[in-house]
Design an enzyme around this catalytic site. Structure first.
Site, short mmCIF file in Angstrom:
data_model
loop_
_atom_site.label_atom_id
_atom_site.label_comp_id
_atom_site.label_asym_id
_atom_site.label_seq_id
_atom_site.Cartn_x
_atom_site.Cartn_y
_atom_site.Cartn_z
N SER A 1 54.38 40.50 74.74
CA SER A 1 54.24 39.22 75.45
C SER A 1 54.05 38.06 74.47
CB SER A 1 53.02 39.28 76.38
OG SER A 1 53.03 40.48 77.12
C1 LIG Z 1 55.26 43.10 79.02
S1 LIG Z 1 55.31 44.79 78.66
C2 LIG Z 1 53.76 45.15 77.91
C3 LIG Z 1 53.29 44.32 76.76
C4 LIG Z 1 52.22 45.02 75.98
N1 LIG Z 1 50.92 44.91 76.54
C5 LIG Z 1 52.27 44.66 74.51
O1 LIG Z 1 51.25 44.26 73.95
O2 LIG Z 1 53.33 44.83 73.91
C6 LIG Z 1 55.06 45.55 80.25
C7 LIG Z 1 54.97 47.06 80.17
O3 LIG Z 1 54.49 47.54 81.42
C8 LIG Z 1 55.05 48.82 81.61
N2 LIG Z 1 54.88 49.17 83.02
C9 LIG Z 1 55.59 48.74 84.09
N3 LIG Z 1 55.07 49.23 85.22
C10 LIG Z 1 54.00 49.99 84.87
C11 LIG Z 1 53.03 50.74 85.61
N4 LIG Z 1 53.05 50.81 86.95
N5 LIG Z 1 52.07 51.40 84.91
C12 LIG Z 1 52.03 51.36 83.56
N6 LIG Z 1 52.91 50.66 82.82
C13 LIG Z 1 53.88 49.97 83.47
C14 LIG Z 1 56.48 48.63 81.16
O4 LIG Z 1 57.09 49.88 80.89
C15 LIG Z 1 56.28 47.76 79.92
O5 LIG Z 1 56.19 48.53 78.75
#
Ligand SMILES: C[S@@+](CC[C@H](N)C(=O)[O-])C[C@H]1O[C@@H](n2cnc3c(N)ncnc32)[C@H](O)[C@@H]1O
Length: 365
Positions: A84
């Site tokens: 992000s």
């Molecule tokens: C914006 S990215 C995460 C950014 C992260 N926190 C970083 O520091 O890089 C969003 C993530 O949420 C994951 N995701 C989506 N739905 C999810 C769920 N229900 N439970 C866990 N992870 C999920 C996606 O696979 C993705 O890797």
């Protein structure tokens, strides 16, 4: 060179010294995978192929796409995991009031960078658990987070019964998952991007405090565009009005530019339940014009053009609803995004947006 670029990123953050120090502990380039997706179409960029360009992509002020199309392929590189934007991360961490000793649950591990920063903030007496639905991303983060004390769980929720002092979600939800609420104490915070469905373009971040066994409520604290929780995706709708004749059906006292430049799109979206509101481009007067589009499930649609004209079609009068919402904002004195609050009681199907006692909008999620 990379360490200098990281120091510059940290110096630019508008946040507290404590949060800035936690960012300083964890250079972004140690968490971003060697393959990134800088463009919405075309091939990914490999670090080994062009290390300088990779460094520039990693040290942008914005988000870095680290996976497209859930790890598959497609005509567009739809981001399905990303690191992000750093300022937004700092703002969300600040909204969650993270303190030493806290037990924090992060939803969406992605690169692992945010979890690493959280681990510095909670310190040796606290603990960070992060969950990631994508097994490849979880495996990547587990390696990069070795030595930070962060627990990486592949899935959507740890299987044990741990209770947390705060939840930070880095993917947007429509229904606040009841299991997140169940895992925190009364008064604790869930900081999460929210959008009534996954077709919404904007996903403002809400800081929600637990107010009852299944209820949370609190203000929106930042505007944002997060990817949606994979378990809550609804099928992509067509671009509203696609293929319809562009006949003018009215004129508004404001233009598409007025809404975009004044940052009103997110607030209007919160006030228009059941309507998809977004910003797109269409041919206009021999050039490309920015439009604000509205679309509803029954395929009613409307475009607001750069000169204030409206083209629309379908059964529902989205134009009247947009005009009324704009007028309401004007009469209410243009309340800022943080005057809008979300109240959620998911088992009772409540997702309600309120501005004090002035306005209430019930969303169906
Ligand atoms: C914006 S990215 C995460 C950014 C992260 N926190 C970083 O520091 O890089 C969003 C993530 O949420 C994951 N995701 C989506 N739905 C999810 C769920 N229900 N439970 C866990 N992870 C999920 C996606 O696979 C993705 O890797």
């Amino acid at each position: 060179m990379l360490d200098d670029m990281h120091a510059q990123l940290v110096a630019k953050l508008d946040t507290t010294d404590t949060i800035r120090a936690a960012f300083a502990n964890h250079p972004r380039h140690l968490y971003i995978p060697d393959m990134v997706w800088p463009d919405i179409t075309g091939l990914p960029l490999l670090r080994t192929a062009d290390p300088d360009r990779w460094a520039c992509v990693v040290y942008t002020d914005g988000a870095v796409t680290t996976q497209a199309n859930d790890g598959g392929s497609g005509p567009r590189n739809e981001p399905s995991s990303s690191s992000s934007a750093p300022q937004l991360m700092a703002d969300m961490i600040s909204a969650a009031n993270i303190e030493p000793g806290m037990r924090v649950l992060e939803i969406g591990t992605g690169s692992g960078w945010n979890a690493a920063i959280l681990s510095s903030l909670v310190g040796p007496t606290g603990h960070v658990t992060t969950v990631e639905i994508d097994a490849d991303m979880a495996a990547h983060a587990r390696v990069r987070l070795a030595g930070t004390g962060v627990r990486v769980v592949t899935g959507t929720m740890p299987s044990d019964a741990d209770v947390f002092d705060a939840v930070i979600a880095t993917c947007a939800v429509s229904r606040v998952p009841p299991e997140w609420i169940a895992r925190i104490e009364l008064g604790s915070l869930i900081v999460t991007p929210w959008a009534a469905d996954s077709n919404w373009q904007r996903t403002p971040v809400a800081a929600l405090r637990k107010t009852g066994p299944s209820c949370v409520s609190g203000p929106f604290v930042s505007d944002a565009m997060f990817m949606h929780d994979r378990t809550q995706r609804v099928p992509d709708g067509d671009f509203p009005g696609l293929g319809r004749r562009p006949e003018t059906t009215g004129v508004m006292p404001f233009t598409s530019g007025d809404l975009v430049e004044r940052g009103l799109i997110t607030r209007l979206m919160l006030m228009l339940p059941g309507v998809r509101v977004g910003v797109g481009v269409r041919p206009f007067n021999g050039a490309i014009g920015r439009i604000v589009y509205l679309g509803a499930d029954d395929s009613s649609w409307a475009y607001l053009w750069p000169d204030g004209s409206i083209t629309s079609g379908g059964r529902l009068s989205l134009v009247d609803r947009l005009r009324n919402a704009y007028q309401w904002l004007s009469e209410a004195g243009w309340p800022e995004l943080d005057a809008f609050c979300l109240e959620a009681d998911p088992p009772n199907k409540v997702h309600r947006v309120e501005v004090g006692s002035l306005g209430v909008w019930e969303h169906t999620c």
